[in-house]
Design an enzyme around this catalytic site. Structure first.
Site, short mmCIF file in Angstrom:
data_model
loop_
_atom_site.label_atom_id
_atom_site.label_comp_id
_atom_site.label_asym_id
_atom_site.label_seq_id
_atom_site.Cartn_x
_atom_site.Cartn_y
_atom_site.Cartn_z
N ASN A 216 0.92 -1.16 0.14
CA ASN A 216 -0.04 -0.15 0.03
C ASN A 216 0.84 1.34 0.06
O ASN A 216 0.45 2.27 -0.76
CB ASN A 216 -0.75 -0.05 1.07
CG ASN A 216 -2.19 -0.95 0.88
OD1 ASN A 216 -2.21 -1.69 -0.23
ND2 ASN A 216 -3.21 -1.07 1.52
N CYS A 268 -8.04 2.66 3.37
CA CYS A 268 -6.71 1.84 3.43
C CYS A 268 -5.52 2.88 3.26
O CYS A 268 -4.74 2.84 4.24
CB CYS A 268 -6.81 0.77 2.31
SG CYS A 268 -8.04 -0.31 2.42
C1 UGA Z 1 -6.12 -0.58 -1.82
C2 UGA Z 1 -5.19 -1.25 -2.66
O1 UGA Z 1 -5.22 -0.98 -4.04
C3 UGA Z 1 -5.41 -2.72 -2.32
O2 UGA Z 1 -4.51 -3.54 -3.04
C4 UGA Z 1 -5.53 -2.95 -1.02
O3 UGA Z 1 -5.79 -4.43 -0.62
C5 UGA Z 1 -6.42 -2.04 -0.14
O4 UGA Z 1 -6.11 -0.77 -0.56
C6 UGA Z 1 -6.62 -2.40 1.14
O5 UGA Z 1 -5.77 -2.16 1.79
O6 UGA Z 1 -7.52 -3.26 1.77
P1 UGA Z 1 -8.83 0.47 -2.36
O7 UGA Z 1 -8.56 1.38 -1.41
O8 UGA Z 1 -9.69 -0.23 -2.60
O9 UGA Z 1 -7.44 -0.58 -2.45
O10 UGA Z 1 -8.35 1.41 -3.60
P2 UGA Z 1 -7.31 1.90 -4.70
O11 UGA Z 1 -7.89 1.17 -5.99
O12 UGA Z 1 -5.82 1.53 -4.32
O13 UGA Z 1 -7.51 3.36 -4.83
C7 UGA Z 1 -6.97 4.14 -3.62
C8 UGA Z 1 -7.13 5.75 -3.96
O14 UGA Z 1 -5.98 6.06 -4.89
C9 UGA Z 1 -8.53 5.97 -4.60
O15 UGA Z 1 -9.10 7.16 -4.04
C10 UGA Z 1 -7.94 6.29 -6.10
O16 UGA Z 1 -9.02 7.41 -6.56
C11 UGA Z 1 -6.77 6.80 -5.88
N1 UGA Z 1 -5.83 6.75 -7.15
C12 UGA Z 1 -5.64 5.54 -7.83
C13 UGA Z 1 -5.19 7.78 -7.93
O17 UGA Z 1 -5.50 8.94 -7.53
N2 UGA Z 1 -4.49 7.60 -8.93
C14 UGA Z 1 -4.29 6.36 -9.49
O18 UGA Z 1 -3.77 6.20 -10.54
C15 UGA Z 1 -4.83 5.31 -8.64
#
Ligand code: UGA
Length: 441
Positions: A216, A268
């Site tokens: 993470n 997360c």
């Molecule tokens: C994250 C991790 O991706 C998972 O692998 C992990 O299991 C999970 O946390 C956890 O610890 O349980 P999640 O919180 O569902 O998953 O969401 P992400 O898809 O990681 O996105 C997180 C944030 O980053 C969102 O606000 C998204 O908009 C942002 N983001 C994502 C960006 O700003 N830019 C990107 O290129 C990708």
């Protein structure tokens, strides 16, 4: 196999249903009767694509039940700990209250040879303490972190990209005899994904716990890296989306998680990097993670910058301006508003005197509960009625596909802020809009 899943939130509810889908007999335990009642009725207590269908499918098999009484977990071969580890109020460290309570409640029901599988995200050292707490029962702890993403949780649980087992080890770092036995039990639980060649990393407790927070932290760092580049782009007239495309072609870098914009939020990434820093401090190695402080700051600065951008397009002041915010969830395909950048920006603009109307396909109820002073609308067009500015804050497909002319028909001024860099600037400008985004000219 007989499994219990303790904690039926975003992680546990999906895990319980997915394990039942794999053929196991599963009891989900949660202290929240409302949640348990919903799950018993086959209803998902939160929005997660595919979960309602999965609950219906496995509900019909009779293999999935729910209870508020942890005594009903007795007799399961494996007990999965899936409770939350939020940030302690006013501090960086993780709150282990729920983990400790779950373990304490479970202990009287454990039998020799039972496996307790820890899935919650915890500070390194927690597994060792839990192993100690359950040792007198003869049960064995395996640390088995979860990597599911909200929005893809069912897919990620049924077809994980890797499995990690942290086992009890001897002085040579090899799994103990009971650790090896516990591994075989988990191999049986995950027989289906393992038969699909899912990579399996078998290691010790400390490594398994660190894998999760390291993953993470890396993801958060990748996002903040590109957002730092966005700051550079803003002061040079460069385009961060083209920059991300270009560096992303290098397979060592990769294009995924290089989307600049409002940054990361959710339950997360933000709290995990903070808890990791706090733990490093306790371990006397805070310097190793001091960069995460910067990762956090870059991330939070994007929210401030977006409010500034709104002010800029309104010629210096947002006081009294009508601002429509498309999106409240921390990311699309979720109703989760925990530390949502979209909602945080909406609230900031409202606090600074704007009249903010928020819409979201799934998260309005959660958003309203958190920020009741904001105004809410059911659709993008309703939210944008008479708006001076429209901010796309969460990249739901329906917002990405919105036509400039459709929106132009309802707004007072054609000003669009693209908080996720998902719109085509030329398309919007051609339709007479002022288009602004983070990291784009
Ligand atoms: C994250 C991790 O991706 C998972 O692998 C992990 O299991 C999970 O946390 C956890 O610890 O349980 P999640 O919180 O569902 O998953 O969401 P992400 O898809 O990681 O996105 C997180 C944030 O980053 C969102 O606000 C998204 O908009 C942002 N983001 C994502 C960006 O700003 N830019 C990107 O290129 C990708």
């Amino acid at each position: 196999m007989r499994l219990s899943v303790i904690g039926c939130g975003y992680l546990g509810a999906v895990h319980a249903a997915s394990m039942a889908q794999l053929g196991h007999e599963v009891i989900g335990i949660d202290v929240d009767l409302k949640k348990v009642d919903a799950l018993r009725a086959g209803r998902a207590p939160f929005y997660e694509p595919g979960l309602p269908e999965l609950l219906t499918e496995v509900g019909a098999t009779g293999r999935l039940t729910f209870s508020t009484d942890i005594a009903d977990a007795a007799g399961a071969d494996v007990h999965f700990i899936c409770v939350g580890t939020p940030q302690v109020h006013g501090e960086f460290r993780a709150d282990l209250t729920f983990v400790n309570a779950a373990v304490e409640a479970l202990v009287p029901h454990l039998r020799p040879g039972d496996v307790v599988a820890g899935k919650s995200t915890v500070p390194v050292g927690t597994a060792e303490a839990i192993a100690e707490a359950i040792s007198a029962t003869g049960a064995v702890l395996v640390w088995n972190p979860e990597f599911l993403r909200e929005g893809f949780a069912v897919e990620d649980t049924l077809h994980p990209d890797r499995l990690v087992y942290g086992l009890p080890t001897d002085d040579d770092g090899e799994p103990t005899a009971e650790g090896s036995k516990a591994r075989s039990v988990l191999d049986e639980v995950y027989a289906t994904p393992l038969s699909e060649d899912t990579p399996l990393v078998v290691t010790d407790y400390a490594t398994a716990q660190l894998v999760k927070v390291a993953a993470n932290s890396f993801l958060a760092t990748k996002i903040s890296f590109i957002n730092a580049m966005a700051e550079l782009c803003e002061s040079t007239g460069a385009d961060v989306t083209r920059l991300a495309d270009a560096i992303g072609y290098d397979a060592r870098i990769g294009r995924r998680f290089l989307n600049a914009g409002l940054g990361f939020g959710g339950g997360c990434l933000p709290k995990d990097i903070r808890a990791f820093m706090a733990r490093a401090g306790e371990l006397g190695v805070s310097d190793a993670l001091s960069f995460l402080r910067e990762v956090d700051s870059i991330n939070m600065r994007r929210r401030v910058r977006m409010v500034d951008l709104a002010r800029e397009v309104c010629h210096g002041s947002i006081v009294g301006k009508r601002i429509a915010v498309l999106g409240a969830a921390f990311k699309p395909d979720s109703d989760d508003v925990r530390d949502s950048p979209a909602l945080s920006v909406a609230a900031q603009m409202q606090l600074q005197g704007a009249h903010v109307t928020v819409t979201d396909p799934q998260a309005v109820a959660n958003a309203r509960a958190k920020w009741p002073d904001l105004h809410f609308a059911d659709t993008a067009l309703e939210a944008a009625k008479d708006a001076d500015v429209v901010l796309l804050a969460t990249e739901w497909t329906e917002y990405c596909e919105i036509e400039p002319d459709a929106l132009a028909a309802v707004v007072a001024h054609r000003r669009i802020l693209d908080g996720r860099n998902v719109l085509k600037p030329a398309h919007w400008r051609a339709a007479g809009w002022t288009y602004r985004a983070l990291g784009r000219p």
